[in-house]
Design an enzyme around this catalytic site. Structure first.
Site, PDB file in Angstrom:
ATOM      1  N   ASN A   5     -25.771 114.135  66.133  1.00 37.46           N
ATOM      2  CA  ASN A   5     -25.401 113.327  64.970  1.00 37.46           C
ATOM      3  C   ASN A   5     -23.909 113.056  65.016  1.00 37.46           C
ATOM      4  O   ASN A   5     -23.092 113.829  64.505  1.00 37.46           O
ATOM      5  CB  ASN A   5     -25.820 114.036  63.685  1.00 37.46           C
ATOM      6  CG  ASN A   5     -27.329 114.077  63.541  1.00 37.46           C
ATOM      7  OD1 ASN A   5     -27.954 113.065  63.227  1.00 37.46           O
ATOM      8  ND2 ASN A   5     -27.927 115.224  63.832  1.00 37.46           N
ATOM      9  N   GLU A   6     -23.592 111.942  65.645  1.00 36.23           N
ATOM     10  CA  GLU A   6     -22.205 111.568  65.885  1.00 36.23           C
ATOM     11  C   GLU A   6     -21.553 111.083  64.588  1.00 36.23           C
ATOM     12  O   GLU A   6     -22.252 110.837  63.590  1.00 36.23           O
ATOM     13  CB  GLU A   6     -22.140 110.487  66.968  1.00 36.23           C
ATOM     14  CG  GLU A   6     -22.684 110.934  68.333  1.00 36.23           C
ATOM     15  CD  GLU A   6     -21.763 111.923  69.066  1.00 36.23           C
ATOM     16  OE1 GLU A   6     -20.920 112.589  68.440  1.00 36.23           O
ATOM     17  OE2 GLU A   6     -21.918 112.029  70.307  1.00 36.23           O
ATOM     18  N   PRO A   7     -20.215 110.966  64.575  1.00 37.92           N
ATOM     19  CA  PRO A   7     -19.508 110.522  63.372  1.00 37.92           C
ATOM     20  C   PRO A   7     -20.176 109.315  62.709  1.00 37.92           C
ATOM     21  O   PRO A   7     -20.550 108.356  63.392  1.00 37.92           O
ATOM     22  CB  PRO A   7     -18.123 110.161  63.913  1.00 37.92           C
ATOM     23  CG  PRO A   7     -17.927 111.112  65.056  1.00 37.92           C
ATOM     24  CD  PRO A   7     -19.293 111.265  65.676  1.00 37.92           C
ATOM     25  N   SER A  67     -22.990 109.676  60.895  1.00 34.32           N
ATOM     26  CA  SER A  67     -24.396 109.992  60.629  1.00 34.32           C
ATOM     27  C   SER A  67     -24.562 110.382  59.159  1.00 34.32           C
ATOM     28  O   SER A  67     -23.844 111.254  58.657  1.00 34.32           O
ATOM     29  CB  SER A  67     -24.873 111.142  61.522  1.00 34.32           C
ATOM     30  OG  SER A  67     -24.856 110.758  62.878  1.00 34.32           O
ATOM     31  N   THR A  84     -18.192 112.741  73.494  1.00 33.60           N
ATOM     32  CA  THR A  84     -19.384 113.509  73.862  1.00 33.60           C
ATOM     33  C   THR A  84     -19.789 113.225  75.293  1.00 33.60           C
ATOM     34  O   THR A  84     -20.134 114.137  76.052  1.00 33.60           O
ATOM     35  CB  THR A  84     -20.542 113.140  72.912  1.00 33.60           C
ATOM     36  OG1 THR A  84     -20.148 113.448  71.573  1.00 33.60           O
ATOM     37  CG2 THR A  84     -21.809 113.895  73.270  1.00 33.60           C
TER      38      THR A  84
END
Ligand code: PGA
Length: 202
Positions: free
Chosen positions: A98-100, A102, A117
């Site tokens: 869950n990247e920035p 999310s 990532t």
């Protein structure tokens, strides 16, 4: 019956029907081959004529992906929910992938991986170019539904993001901060990963 002089099989339908028929045939072939543990080898034409087929293949692939994600959520529910969830934390603060950005309501889905990532994963993939650009991840909501959560972080390279996750304001740009609102989530840190925490520094 109309007379024909055709010496080869011929199908006459509108183009969108042609595209659907061929895309479905290819999808079935890929499934067949995969079930047998083999790849399907396709000879693809360039030019404008087959573009509709490729578009249809993309649509089918997306649909399959969405069905996979919905099935994953259903499997968790069918199992009675997650009792204990182990998490790592990425340098972006991701839990799962869950990247920035999310949302707290996010569920299992396809996500574009952050550049940070992908760079961090490059050793595991023998080079950044080999790292996938997308991943399927449980969502923030799927994770927060777990009854008990253990986030584990080790190493000094995690110290800064650990501090932000533990001591920072809840922030959709750092998914790990969502754990602050979970009733039973614990961060397990080695000394290096804990080095930036106020209680360690002071
Ligand atoms: P790592 O990854 O355990 O390889 O540091 C953690 C994560 O990205 O969640």
């Amino acid at each position: 019956m109309a007379q024909t002089r055709e010496r080869v099989p011929v199908v006459i339908v509108e183009y969108d029907q042609i595209a659907r028929t061929i895309a479905e045939r290819i999808a079935a072939l890929i499934r067949e081959r995969n079930a047998a543990g083999r790849p399907a080898v396709l000879g693809l034409a360039t030019g404008s004529t087959p573009i509709g087929i490729y578009r249809e293949l993309i649509r089918l692939h997306r649909e399959e992906g969405e069905a996979f994600c919905a099935g994953y959520e259903q499997a968790i529910r069918d199992a009675g929910g997650i009792d204990f969830q182990i998490l790592g934390i990425g340098k972006t603060g991701h839990i799962g992938f869950n990247e920035p950005g999310s949302g707290v309501e996010s569920r299992t889905r396809l996500i574009a991986l952050d550049t940070v990532t992908r760079r961090d994963a490059s050793a595991d993939f023998f080079g950044e170019d080999n790292v996938p650009t997308e991943a399927i991840t449980m969502g923030v909501a799927s994770i927060l539904d777990a009854r008990e959560i253990a986030l584990v972080a080790t190493g000094e390279h995690k110290a800064a993001i650990v501090r932000r996750a533990v001591e920072g304001e809840p922030d959709p740009d750092v998914a790990a901060t969502y754990l602050q609102n979970h009733p039973d989530a614990t961060f397990y840190l080695d000394p290096a990963a804990s080095a930036e925490l106020t209680r360690v520094k002071t």
